[in-house]
Design an enzyme around this catalytic site. Structure first.
Site, mmCIF file in Angstrom:
data_model
loop_
_atom_site.group_PDB
_atom_site.id
_atom_site.type_symbol
_atom_site.label_atom_id
_atom_site.label_comp_id
_atom_site.label_asym_id
_atom_site.label_seq_id
_atom_site.Cartn_x
_atom_site.Cartn_y
_atom_site.Cartn_z
ATOM 1 N N TYR A 51 0.838 -1.208 0.000
ATOM 2 C CA TYR A 51 0.000 0.000 0.000
ATOM 3 C C TYR A 51 0.868 1.251 0.000
ATOM 4 C CZ TYR A 51 -3.651 3.341 1.003
ATOM 5 O OH TYR A 51 -4.495 4.420 0.923
ATOM 6 N N SER A 133 -3.748 14.250 7.215
ATOM 7 C CA SER A 133 -4.613 13.778 6.129
ATOM 8 C C SER A 133 -6.076 13.630 6.545
ATOM 9 C CB SER A 133 -4.094 12.418 5.641
ATOM 10 O OG SER A 133 -5.050 11.766 4.842
ATOM 11 N N GLN A 155 -5.134 18.471 5.314
ATOM 12 C CA GLN A 155 -5.353 18.085 3.916
ATOM 13 C C GLN A 155 -6.785 17.596 3.738
ATOM 14 O OE1 GLN A 155 -5.434 14.386 2.987
ATOM 15 N NE2 GLN A 155 -6.275 15.049 1.034
ATOM 16 N N TYR A 157 -9.683 15.802 1.534
ATOM 17 C CA TYR A 157 -10.258 15.066 0.416
ATOM 18 C C TYR A 157 -11.692 15.563 0.332
ATOM 19 C CZ TYR A 157 -6.501 11.684 -0.406
ATOM 20 O OH TYR A 157 -5.320 11.088 -0.742
ATOM 21 N N THR A 183 -6.476 18.256 -1.963
ATOM 22 C CA THR A 183 -5.887 17.322 -2.931
ATOM 23 C C THR A 183 -6.818 17.180 -4.126
ATOM 24 O OG1 THR A 183 -4.679 16.219 -1.178
ATOM 25 C CG2 THR A 183 -5.006 14.966 -3.216
ATOM 26 N N LYS A 265 -3.235 20.640 -4.044
ATOM 27 C CA LYS A 265 -2.138 19.661 -4.163
ATOM 28 C C LYS A 265 -2.431 18.733 -5.334
ATOM 29 C CE LYS A 265 0.076 15.971 -1.393
ATOM 30 N NZ LYS A 265 -0.490 14.705 -1.865
ATOM 31 N N HIS A 289 1.262 12.837 -6.447
ATOM 32 C CA HIS A 289 0.811 11.930 -5.391
ATOM 33 C C HIS A 289 1.784 10.750 -5.252
ATOM 34 C CE1 HIS A 289 -3.253 11.421 -3.242
ATOM 35 N NE2 HIS A 289 -2.551 10.424 -2.756
ATOM 36 N N ARG A 292 0.992 7.661 -7.441
ATOM 37 C CA ARG A 292 -0.062 6.739 -7.003
ATOM 38 C C ARG A 292 -1.372 6.909 -7.749
ATOM 39 N NH1 ARG A 292 1.161 4.664 -2.032
ATOM 40 N NH2 ARG A 292 -0.910 4.675 -1.108
ATOM 41 N N ASP A 320 6.313 17.911 -4.027
ATOM 42 C CA ASP A 320 6.613 16.564 -3.541
ATOM 43 C C ASP A 320 6.582 15.571 -4.678
ATOM 44 O OD1 ASP A 320 4.122 15.158 -3.913
ATOM 45 O OD2 ASP A 320 3.394 15.818 -1.959
ATOM 46 N N SER A 321 6.934 14.363 -4.369
ATOM 47 C CA SER A 321 6.958 13.189 -5.249
ATOM 48 C C SER A 321 8.393 12.860 -5.637
ATOM 49 C CB SER A 321 6.073 13.359 -6.488
ATOM 50 O OG SER A 321 4.708 13.488 -6.094
ATOM 51 N N ARG A 324 13.882 12.103 -1.496
ATOM 52 C CA ARG A 324 14.449 11.019 -0.666
ATOM 53 C C ARG A 324 15.603 11.493 0.202
ATOM 54 N NH1 ARG A 324 10.339 9.572 -1.724
ATOM 55 N NH2 ARG A 324 9.645 7.934 -3.123
ATOM 56 N N GLY A 343 7.654 12.441 2.050
ATOM 57 C CA GLY A 343 6.607 11.425 2.081
ATOM 58 C C GLY A 343 7.057 10.058 2.552
ATOM 59 N N ARG A 344 7.202 9.121 1.616
ATOM 60 C CA ARG A 344 7.441 7.717 1.979
ATOM 61 C C ARG A 344 8.578 7.499 2.982
ATOM 62 N NH1 ARG A 344 5.735 7.137 -3.613
ATOM 63 N NH2 ARG A 344 4.061 5.606 -3.851
HETATM 64 C C1 FNR Z 1 -0.037 9.338 0.275
HETATM 65 N N1 FNR Z 1 -0.334 10.606 -0.221
HETATM 66 C C2 FNR Z 1 -1.481 11.247 0.209
HETATM 67 N N2 FNR Z 1 -1.779 12.492 -0.259
HETATM 68 C C3 FNR Z 1 -2.859 13.152 0.186
HETATM 69 O O1 FNR Z 1 -3.097 14.279 -0.244
HETATM 70 N N3 FNR Z 1 -3.680 12.575 1.130
HETATM 71 C C4 FNR Z 1 -3.449 11.340 1.635
HETATM 72 O O2 FNR Z 1 -4.180 10.852 2.474
HETATM 73 C C5 FNR Z 1 -2.336 10.624 1.123
HETATM 74 N N4 FNR Z 1 -2.081 9.353 1.564
HETATM 75 C C6 FNR Z 1 -0.930 8.701 1.163
HETATM 76 C C7 FNR Z 1 -0.663 7.434 1.643
HETATM 77 C C8 FNR Z 1 0.532 6.809 1.302
HETATM 78 C C9 FNR Z 1 0.824 5.454 1.872
HETATM 79 C C10 FNR Z 1 1.466 7.473 0.461
HETATM 80 C C11 FNR Z 1 2.783 6.851 0.107
HETATM 81 C C12 FNR Z 1 1.173 8.707 -0.056
HETATM 82 C C13 FNR Z 1 0.596 11.306 -1.135
HETATM 83 C C14 FNR Z 1 1.626 12.101 -0.340
HETATM 84 O O3 FNR Z 1 1.049 13.204 0.283
HETATM 85 C C15 FNR Z 1 2.743 12.614 -1.264
HETATM 86 O O4 FNR Z 1 2.184 13.310 -2.331
HETATM 87 C C16 FNR Z 1 3.612 11.474 -1.787
HETATM 88 O O5 FNR Z 1 3.919 10.582 -0.740
HETATM 89 C C17 FNR Z 1 4.894 12.016 -2.398
HETATM 90 O O6 FNR Z 1 5.624 11.006 -3.008
HETATM 91 P P1 FNR Z 1 6.906 10.296 -2.329
HETATM 92 O O7 FNR Z 1 7.928 11.356 -2.132
HETATM 93 O O8 FNR Z 1 6.415 9.695 -1.042
HETATM 94 O O9 FNR Z 1 7.302 9.250 -3.311
#
Ligand code: FNR
Length: 391
Positions: A51, A133, A155, A157, A183, A265, A289, A292, A320-321, A324, A343-344
């Protein structure tokens, strides 16, 4: 090392690691992102790992996000007195000690039993801003209480039940959040092969629904109490989670309605960025995102320069995105971002050691960023610009 310098994140963290090393201790949480991810894979359930790590479709956007950073190279400058480095900045009216906030990541209860509370605790300990979130496993009120006076954004939704969306905005405002991140890239959930293969959606296990179940508008949609009628509540959640009918008129309405600065976002096209700012956005988050949502999409960093051009000085820009390491943040800041969302990596820290794991990963990241800033010859993040990048 004198006191002044050891208050800076880079030297402080290095000293701590090397002093611990003299007692035979090496860092508990891996230093490199690759080892961190591998360790998280070991510690999480298969469902939770996929996930977090997974993306839309073939995951080509996840890969592209990373490769985009390779197209830019930092160009260090010499002899510029970088002894005293200022990482602080102000974004959309929020004063930040670092040009970094924790990205909104939902359903953290599947990562660690302390979930978002642990993340918020680490953020507070580091004075690191956090974006909480809509899909958190803890209510926005509880997360804010844990953050105390740490910069906190909420944030949104945007639910298809507009009264519910409004209720979230009202709750975030009354609770004391500093800005509202909306978002836009999730008018519906994307096709994610890993989750489909496992037939896994965390919300069905009632993870990530705390804000909804605690909301009076949501509760009024359910027959009886949500705790007694959980199945109906989950079905209702899936029904109202997102709204594919939204248009720029709705966005303009939100900017008008909200007392908080509104920050969309998921912006990738410069025309969308301009449209958002013209509608009243205080800033934009350039993001896909984390790969994703749309398979085969452009790497987010590739779009940053065009968005910076389109927005000019009329609003702030977050990115973002794919962030690292410190160098990634430096590149995004040099291209014109005012701050980045992390993020991750912090989620993997949470997986390994709860609040301590988040804190350690973030401390390493901030230290790397601080040292990198000085090593490229800059002592103020607000002065990073394209001259720090090779042509
Ligand atoms: C997210 N992201 C995300 N974004 C958002 O606006 N609301 C959310 O609830 C979530 N939930 C979420 C869960 C998981 C498991 C991940 C990995 C990501 C997206 C997050 O805010 C962000 O845009 C990304 O994580 C950026 O990419 P990297 O840097 O993690 O690869």
């Amino acid at each position: 090392m004198d006191d002044d310098r050891s208050t800076q994140p880079g030297p402080r963290r290095m000293t701590q690691v090397f002093v611990d090393g003299m007692d035979g201790e090496t860092p508990g949480v891996p230093m490199s992102f690759e080892d961190l991810e591998a360790a998280a894979l070991e510690s999480l359930s298969g469902e939770a790992y996929d996930y977090v790590a997974g993306g839309a479709g073939s995951e080509s956007t996840v890969d592209r996000n990373r490769r985009a950073f390779e197209d830019y190279r930092l160009l260090p400058r010499m002899l510029r007195d970088v002894s005293d480095r200022d990482l602080s900045t102000t974004v959309c009216g929020t004063e930040l000690a670092h040009p970094v906030m924790l990205a909104p990541v939902g359903v953290q209860s599947i990562i660690h039993e302390d979930g978002e509370r642990a993340t918020a605790r680490a953020a507070r300990e580091l004075g690191l801003g956090m974006v909480s979130s809509s899909a958190a496993s803890t209510t926005l009120e509880d997360i804010h209480a844990e953050l105390d006076d740490t910069p906190a954004w909420f944030q949104l939704y945007w639910s298809s039940d507009h009264d519910l969306a409004r209720s979230f905005v009202d709750r975030a405002t009354e609770t004391g959040y500093d800005a509202l991140v909306v978002t836009l890239d999730t008018p519906m959930l994307a096709w994610r092969e890993r989750d489909m293969q496992r037939a896994y959606l965390p919300f069905l296990d009632r993870d990530g629904v705390a804000n909804y179940f605690a909301d009076p508008t949501f509760q009024s949609r359910i027959d009886g109490d949500v705790t007694e009628n959980r199945q109906a509540a989950v079905e209702e959640f899936l029904d109202v989670f997102s709204d594919p009918t939204l248009t720029w008129e709705d966005f303009a309405w939100l900017c008008e309605y909200s007392d908080l600065p509104v920050v969309p976002k998921g912006i990738l096209h410069p025309e969308d960025a301009r449209r958002a700012v013209d509608a009243g956005a205080a800033g934009v988050v350039v993001s896909n995102h984390g790969g994703r949502q749309v398979d085969g999409a452009v790497g987010a960093l590739e779009q940053l320069p065009a968005v910076v051009d389109a927005v000019g000085d009329d609003a702030d820009i977050l990115f973002d995105s794919g962030i690292r390491r410190g160098a990634d943040a430096l590149k995004a800041l040099a291209l014109g971002a005012d701050a980045v969302l992390f993020g991750r990596p912090y989620v993997y820290g949470l997986a390994l050691d709860g609040a301590d794991g988040v804190r350690e990963v973030c401390e390493n990241f901030l230290a790397d960023l601080d040292l990198g800033l000085g090593l490229v010859g800059c002592s103020d993040v607000d002065r990073l610009d394209e001259s720090m990048l090779a042509e």
